[in-house]
Design a protein around this motif. Structure first.
Motif, short mmCIF file in Angstrom:
data_model
loop_
_atom_site.label_atom_id
_atom_site.label_comp_id
_atom_site.label_asym_id
_atom_site.label_seq_id
_atom_site.Cartn_x
_atom_site.Cartn_y
_atom_site.Cartn_z
N PHE A 42 0.83 -1.20 0.00
CA PHE A 42 0.00 0.00 0.00
C PHE A 42 0.87 1.26 0.00
N THR A 43 1.98 1.22 0.74
CA THR A 43 2.89 2.37 0.76
C THR A 43 3.45 2.61 -0.64
N GLN A 44 3.90 1.54 -1.28
CA GLN A 44 4.43 1.64 -2.64
C GLN A 44 3.41 2.25 -3.59
N MET A 45 2.13 1.92 -3.39
CA MET A 45 1.07 2.42 -4.27
C MET A 45 0.61 3.82 -3.90
N ASP A 103 -3.24 5.75 3.86
CA ASP A 103 -4.20 5.44 4.93
C ASP A 103 -4.37 3.93 5.07
N SER A 104 -4.45 3.24 3.93
CA SER A 104 -4.55 1.78 3.97
C SER A 104 -3.27 1.17 4.55
N ALA A 105 -2.12 1.77 4.24
CA ALA A 105 -0.85 1.29 4.79
C ALA A 105 -0.84 1.43 6.31
N TYR A 106 -1.27 2.59 6.82
CA TYR A 106 -1.30 2.79 8.27
C TYR A 106 -2.17 1.73 8.94
N GLU A 107 -3.34 1.48 8.35
CA GLU A 107 -4.26 0.50 8.93
C GLU A 107 -3.64 -0.89 8.94
N SER A 108 -2.93 -1.24 7.87
CA SER A 108 -2.31 -2.56 7.81
C SER A 108 -1.23 -2.72 8.86
N PHE A 109 -0.39 -1.70 9.01
CA PHE A 109 0.67 -1.79 10.02
C PHE A 109 0.09 -1.77 11.43
N ASP A 110 -0.97 -1.01 11.63
CA ASP A 110 -1.63 -1.02 12.94
C ASP A 110 -2.16 -2.42 13.25
#
Length: 289
Positions: free
Chosen positions: A98-101, A105-112
């Protein structure tokens, strides 16, 4: 003798280049193709237990991701999560994608989610810190990157990412902090050469010459050049020398080292630079009228 990349002048002046060192790009090897075929055969079997099926989709997603097949990887990861949502490693990988893309916000949720399931996950804090950096939330990025560095002060990449964030978060102290962290380290890992280059202890030409001449195999050359070009591009981009940064990010991509965070983020950086240029173009044209 290996050809090297030579830079003359500073980043605010014209830059002259000779042929840069490059590796033969990674290609899908026979073992990876066999592994994909075996997974396809296994998936044809009836009555696969759900936990096993989730693992198979996750493993195939990782394999697709390593081959640069991002969309296929995401499909596999989604299937795996649907079957078994209790997978911190999968959420971490999803966050990186998600970060690469640029879907921060989706990246933060995934890491959380990763840290909710595994508070001591070895990479989630670093990866979330990088995502927060790209979201221009530099204080929160520091809150992740600094404790991650303190867990292993001899890891040069933890120091490098702190420095990249410090250039935005505490720019007046960034170089001093970098020097202090370098002095406190054991200086054993190859990645400290990147820090030495940042500190001016070695030149860019020396840095790239060493990679070209001391790499023991094409694989090692590809890995080190992916890192070297990316982190060199970061400095040119920071100094607003975007043409040179773009060239270096493209060189970082040239080895096809899809799994490396530096390869992923080179794509993100190029997208961000091109978007900035496109947004600025109408303003520049209106000023010239």
């Amino acid at each position: 003798m290996a050809t090297v990349l030579a830079i003359s002048g500073c980043s605010t002046t014209s830059t002259q280049w000779t042929q840069p060192p490059m590796a033969i790009p990674y290609q899908a090897n026979f073992q990876q193709q066999i592994q994909l075929a075996r997974i396809e055969q296994i998936l044809q079997r009836p009555n696969i237990p759900p936990t096993t099926l989730a693992t198979i989709y996750y493993d195939r997603g990782l394999l697709h991701d390593s081959l640069g097949l991002r969309d296929l990887a995401r499909l596999d990861f989604n299937k795996s999560l649907t079957i078994n949502p209790n997978q911190p490693d999968l959420f971490n990988v999803a966050g990186v994608i998600f970060t690469q893309m640029g879907m921060l916000d989706s990246a933060y949720e995934s890491f959380d989610s990763t840290l909710d399931l595994a508070p001591d996950h070895p990479y989630a804090h670093r990866n979330r810190g990088i995502a927060l950096y790209y979201g221009e939330r530099y204080d929160l990025a520091n809150d992740d990157l600094l404790p991650h560095y303190q867990q292993d002060i001899d890891d040069p990449y933890r120091v490098i990412w702190l420095y990249i964030n410090d250039l935005k978060y505490t720019p007046q102290q960034a170089n001093t902090l970098l020097q202090q962290r370098y002095t406190a380290s054991d200086k054993q890992d190859w990645g400290w050469q990147i820090v030495r280059m940042y500190l001016g202890e070695i030149s860019e030409e020396q840095f790239l010459t060493e990679i070209a001449e001391q790499s023991q195999s094409n694989e090692q050359l590809a890995l080190r050049l992916t890192e070297g070009y990316f982190y060199l591009a970061q400095i040119y981009q920071h100094n607003q020398d975007y043409p040179t940064a773009i060239m270096l990010y493209k060189l970082a991509l040239s080895g096809n080292v899809y799994e490396f965070i530096e390869h992923r983020l080179s794509l993100l950086e190029l997208s961000r630079i091109f978007t900035t240029e496109q947004n600025a173009a109408p303003e520049l044209s209106s000023l010239s009228e």
